[in-house]
Design an enzyme around this catalytic site. Structure first.
Site, mmCIF file in Angstrom:
data_model
loop_
_atom_site.group_PDB
_atom_site.id
_atom_site.type_symbol
_atom_site.label_atom_id
_atom_site.label_comp_id
_atom_site.label_asym_id
_atom_site.label_seq_id
_atom_site.Cartn_x
_atom_site.Cartn_y
_atom_site.Cartn_z
ATOM 1 N N ASP A 126 1.233 -1.173 0.241
ATOM 2 C CA ASP A 126 0.149 0.206 -0.256
ATOM 3 C C ASP A 126 0.762 0.997 0.292
ATOM 4 O O ASP A 126 1.739 1.770 1.280
ATOM 5 C CB ASP A 126 -1.087 -0.112 0.942
ATOM 6 C CG ASP A 126 -1.595 0.712 0.893
ATOM 7 O OD1 ASP A 126 -1.405 2.264 0.406
ATOM 8 O OD2 ASP A 126 -2.946 0.972 2.373
ATOM 9 N N MET A 127 1.082 1.879 -0.862
ATOM 10 C CA MET A 127 1.666 3.353 -0.992
ATOM 11 C C MET A 127 1.373 4.394 -0.281
ATOM 12 O O MET A 127 1.859 5.210 0.017
ATOM 13 C CB MET A 127 2.003 3.300 -2.472
ATOM 14 C CG MET A 127 2.405 2.434 -3.360
ATOM 15 S SD MET A 127 3.861 2.153 -4.018
ATOM 16 C CE MET A 127 3.841 0.770 -4.175
ATOM 17 N N HIS B 288 1.208 4.040 -10.089
ATOM 18 C CA HIS B 288 -0.015 3.440 -9.706
ATOM 19 C C HIS B 288 -0.155 5.152 -9.275
ATOM 20 O O HIS B 288 0.292 6.042 -9.038
ATOM 21 C CB HIS B 288 0.834 3.473 -8.695
ATOM 22 C CG HIS B 288 0.916 3.522 -7.600
ATOM 23 N ND1 HIS B 288 2.508 3.211 -7.257
ATOM 24 C CD2 HIS B 288 1.443 4.467 -6.545
ATOM 25 C CE1 HIS B 288 3.584 4.335 -6.526
ATOM 26 N NE2 HIS B 288 2.759 5.140 -5.885
ATOM 27 N N ILE B 289 -1.459 4.751 -8.950
ATOM 28 C CA ILE B 289 -2.314 6.303 -8.679
ATOM 29 C C ILE B 289 -3.252 5.944 -7.775
ATOM 30 O O ILE B 289 -4.095 3.861 -7.828
ATOM 31 C CB ILE B 289 -2.883 7.556 -9.296
ATOM 32 C CG1 ILE B 289 -4.177 6.491 -10.331
ATOM 33 C CG2 ILE B 289 -2.422 8.288 -10.267
ATOM 34 C CD1 ILE B 289 -5.092 7.269 -11.171
ATOM 35 N N SER C 286 0.405 13.086 -16.228
ATOM 36 C CA SER C 286 -0.614 13.245 -16.524
ATOM 37 C C SER C 286 -0.863 14.295 -17.834
ATOM 38 O O SER C 286 0.324 15.362 -17.159
ATOM 39 C CB SER C 286 -2.095 12.788 -16.119
ATOM 40 O OG SER C 286 -3.316 13.337 -16.460
ATOM 41 N N TYR D 14 -6.330 15.141 -7.531
ATOM 42 C CA TYR D 14 -5.008 14.573 -8.538
ATOM 43 C C TYR D 14 -4.174 15.416 -9.361
ATOM 44 O O TYR D 14 -3.052 15.318 -9.553
ATOM 45 C CB TYR D 14 -6.082 13.771 -9.189
ATOM 46 C CG TYR D 14 -5.743 13.164 -10.449
ATOM 47 C CD1 TYR D 14 -4.323 12.055 -10.375
ATOM 48 C CD2 TYR D 14 -5.373 13.590 -11.629
ATOM 49 C CE1 TYR D 14 -4.341 10.975 -11.654
ATOM 50 C CE2 TYR D 14 -5.152 12.919 -12.908
ATOM 51 C CZ TYR D 14 -4.464 11.686 -12.663
ATOM 52 O OH TYR D 14 -4.114 10.723 -13.409
ATOM 53 N N SER E 113 -2.238 18.351 -8.484
ATOM 54 C CA SER E 113 -1.142 18.507 -7.915
ATOM 55 C C SER E 113 -0.336 17.433 -7.605
ATOM 56 O O SER E 113 1.055 18.120 -7.752
ATOM 57 C CB SER E 113 -2.052 18.905 -6.572
ATOM 58 O OG SER E 113 -3.012 19.329 -6.321
ATOM 59 N N ASP F 208 -8.627 4.514 -21.986
ATOM 60 C CA ASP F 208 -9.838 4.083 -22.047
ATOM 61 C C ASP F 208 -9.952 2.966 -20.450
ATOM 62 O O ASP F 208 -10.408 1.739 -20.754
ATOM 63 C CB ASP F 208 -10.535 3.356 -22.287
ATOM 64 C CG ASP F 208 -9.404 2.251 -23.253
ATOM 65 O OD1 ASP F 208 -8.396 1.688 -22.418
ATOM 66 O OD2 ASP F 208 -9.807 1.633 -23.990
ATOM 67 N N THR F 209 -9.103 3.501 -19.443
ATOM 68 C CA THR F 209 -9.380 2.300 -18.547
ATOM 69 C C THR F 209 -10.464 2.299 -17.403
ATOM 70 O O THR F 209 -10.708 3.602 -17.271
ATOM 71 C CB THR F 209 -8.059 2.449 -17.171
ATOM 72 O OG1 THR F 209 -8.463 4.058 -16.689
ATOM 73 C CG2 THR F 209 -7.390 2.534 -17.843
HETATM 74 P P1 NDP Z 1 -6.053 2.466 -12.421
HETATM 75 O O1 NDP Z 1 -7.364 2.882 -11.205
HETATM 76 O O2 NDP Z 1 -7.086 1.782 -12.973
HETATM 77 O O3 NDP Z 1 -5.457 1.861 -12.130
HETATM 78 C C1 NDP Z 1 -4.598 2.108 -10.501
HETATM 79 C C2 NDP Z 1 -3.902 0.913 -10.037
HETATM 80 O O4 NDP Z 1 -2.914 1.847 -9.078
HETATM 81 C C3 NDP Z 1 -4.094 -0.597 -9.549
HETATM 82 O O5 NDP Z 1 -3.202 -0.687 -9.950
HETATM 83 C C4 NDP Z 1 -4.680 -0.482 -8.443
HETATM 84 O O6 NDP Z 1 -4.315 -1.765 -7.737
HETATM 85 C C5 NDP Z 1 -2.904 0.450 -8.236
HETATM 86 N N1 NDP Z 1 -3.157 1.724 -6.602
HETATM 87 C C6 NDP Z 1 -4.582 2.364 -6.082
HETATM 88 N N2 NDP Z 1 -4.212 2.244 -4.910
HETATM 89 C C7 NDP Z 1 -2.873 2.168 -4.572
HETATM 90 C C8 NDP Z 1 -2.222 2.361 -3.128
HETATM 91 N N3 NDP Z 1 -2.711 3.029 -1.919
HETATM 92 N N4 NDP Z 1 -0.788 0.677 -3.031
HETATM 93 C C9 NDP Z 1 -0.230 0.514 -4.182
HETATM 94 N N5 NDP Z 1 -1.119 0.513 -5.435
HETATM 95 C C10 NDP Z 1 -2.364 1.500 -5.795
HETATM 96 O O7 NDP Z 1 -5.249 3.396 -13.309
HETATM 97 P P2 NDP Z 1 -5.371 3.991 -14.589
HETATM 98 O O8 NDP Z 1 -4.282 3.160 -15.357
HETATM 99 O O9 NDP Z 1 -6.090 4.589 -15.376
HETATM 100 O O10 NDP Z 1 -3.823 4.986 -14.764
HETATM 101 C C11 NDP Z 1 -2.729 4.412 -14.428
HETATM 102 C C12 NDP Z 1 -1.276 5.836 -14.761
HETATM 103 O O11 NDP Z 1 -1.789 6.978 -15.933
HETATM 104 C C13 NDP Z 1 -1.461 6.505 -14.083
HETATM 105 O O12 NDP Z 1 -0.187 7.590 -13.183
HETATM 106 C C14 NDP Z 1 -2.870 7.847 -14.093
HETATM 107 O O13 NDP Z 1 -2.502 8.538 -13.264
HETATM 108 C C15 NDP Z 1 -2.078 8.378 -15.464
HETATM 109 N N6 NDP Z 1 -3.065 8.267 -16.393
HETATM 110 C C16 NDP Z 1 -3.993 7.948 -16.806
HETATM 111 C C17 NDP Z 1 -5.393 8.373 -17.199
HETATM 112 C C18 NDP Z 1 -5.899 8.380 -17.833
HETATM 113 O O14 NDP Z 1 -7.359 8.613 -18.809
HETATM 114 N N7 NDP Z 1 -6.213 6.484 -17.664
HETATM 115 C C19 NDP Z 1 -4.955 10.004 -18.220
HETATM 116 C C20 NDP Z 1 -4.316 10.483 -17.538
HETATM 117 C C21 NDP Z 1 -2.311 9.760 -16.940
HETATM 118 P P3 NDP Z 1 -4.602 -2.087 -6.590
HETATM 119 O O15 NDP Z 1 -6.614 -1.438 -5.982
HETATM 120 O O16 NDP Z 1 -4.969 -3.403 -6.069
HETATM 121 O O17 NDP Z 1 -4.681 -1.657 -5.595
#
Ligand code: NDP
Length: 282
Positions: A86-87, A114-115, A164, A177, A179, A213-214
């Site tokens: 957990d980050m 991750h986010i 992003s 986000y 920020s 498109d996630t």
């Molecule tokens: P998702 O929300 O689909 O995936 C997020 C990932 O982070 C998951 O694997 C989740 O897994 C993990 N995660 C969430 N919380 C925590 C935590 N506290 N500790 C560790 N891991 C965590 O994100 P996207 O795939 O959409 O985005 C990926 C990247 O791309 C990000 O950096 C995002 O900012 C960037 N991005 C995405 C855009 C989009 O439109 N999709 C646009 C611009 C940038 P779990 O729940 O298992 O922890």
């Protein structure tokens, strides 16, 4: 038309002069991908697997990571290990790097992606959420990068930061986000200079993504904003290529570059377009 033609010429020139991607360079590469249980991170893991890399994936959900790791092995990964972390914890980011260094015997790519979840809504004063998100989306990145740097230095390795368009421009409903993403661009932009000035072996790549498109992203924007979403698998491949070719910046999809370059030329028009792109009734 002249401005558009000039932009097209620049884009074509940039594309032509970009270093060539050799997928063989990733065979056996030792890679950490964060946020790899779903979305772009999951697709990053599958591409690295197809290229025959040795991967450590992480996120919070262990069961899902296990399934992703199994698929990575079936796609051709030389190794696919996972560690749940957990980050938002202050100690777990470094533990992930230590785990990877121990299991892989070094590191070639640290791909920070991750986010934490954050509401897509008007800012209502939740400072605690913003602090928490800063730990997840920003502080954990710099903790992991710092822990991995000595080993990346030894391997001529790469730091890949998934950021992003919202780290380069401003937009409503995403203050916390945005920020965290601006912080990433500032920090790793500065680190890039320092590494280059000390002739470090480590490359830094900063990825500016538009709407992808996630599931997580589509759930947020559905019905609120009408923008084309680009495929996660293609975004992931572009991220991998930018890291492997050691380029500083990725703009994906193409329109993100146009927005970043032109927003300061025409601020009033840009702000008008931004504010009128959302279905919002105060
Ligand atoms: P998702 O929300 O689909 O995936 C997020 C990932 O982070 C998951 O694997 C989740 O897994 C993990 N995660 C969430 N919380 C925590 C935590 N506290 N500790 C560790 N891991 C965590 O994100 P996207 O795939 O959409 O985005 C990926 C990247 O791309 C990000 O950096 C995002 O900012 C960037 N991005 C995405 C855009 C989009 O439109 N999709 C646009 C611009 C940038 P779990 O729940 O298992 O922890």
């Amino acid at each position: 038309t002249k401005i558009i033609m000039a932009i097209c010429v620049v884009l074509i020139a940039v594309k032509w002069t970009a270093p060539r991607f050799d997928e063989e360079s990733l065979r056996g590469a030792r890679v950490v991908v964060t946020g790899a249980s779903t979305g772009i991170g999951e697709q990053l893991a599958y591409h690295y697997a197809r290229f025959g890399a040795q991967i450590v994936i992480t996120a919070r959900r262990e069961k899902v990571l296990q399934q992703v790791a199994e698929k990575c092995l079936s796609l051709g990964a030389q190794k696919a290990l996972y560690i749940a972390a957990d980050m938002s914890s202050e100690s777990e980011p470094e533990k992930v790097v230590d785990f990877a260094l121990e299991k892989l015997g070094g590191l070639d790519y640290l791909v920070l992606n991750h986010i934490g979840p954050s509401p897509f809504t008007v800012w209502q004063g939740d400072v605690e959420h913003t602090k928490w998100l800063m730990q997840v989306n920003f502080f954990s990145y710099i903790q992991m990068a710092w822990r991995a740097l000595p080993s990346l230095e030894q391997s001529n390795g790469s730091l890949v930061i998934v950021s992003s368009l919202l780290g380069k421009t401003t937009s409503p409903f995403v203050a916390p986000y945005s920020s965290t993403k601006s912080a990433l661009n500032g920090f790793f932009g500065s680190l890039y200079h320092e590494l280059a000035m000390k002739k470090s072996n480590v490359s830094v790549s900063l990825c500016t993504l538009g709407l992808i498109d996630t599931e997580a992203a589509m759930d947020k924007v559905r019905g609120v904003v009408n923008l084309p979403a680009y495929p996660a698998t293609d975004a992931a491949l572009n991220i991998i290529i930018i890291g492997a070719t050691r380029q500083l910046e990725l703009y994906y999809p193409w329109y993100t570059y146009i927005i970043v370059v032109t927003k300061d030329w025409f601020p009033s028009i840009t702000n008008y377009i931004v504010q009128n792109s959302y279905n919002y009734i105060p």
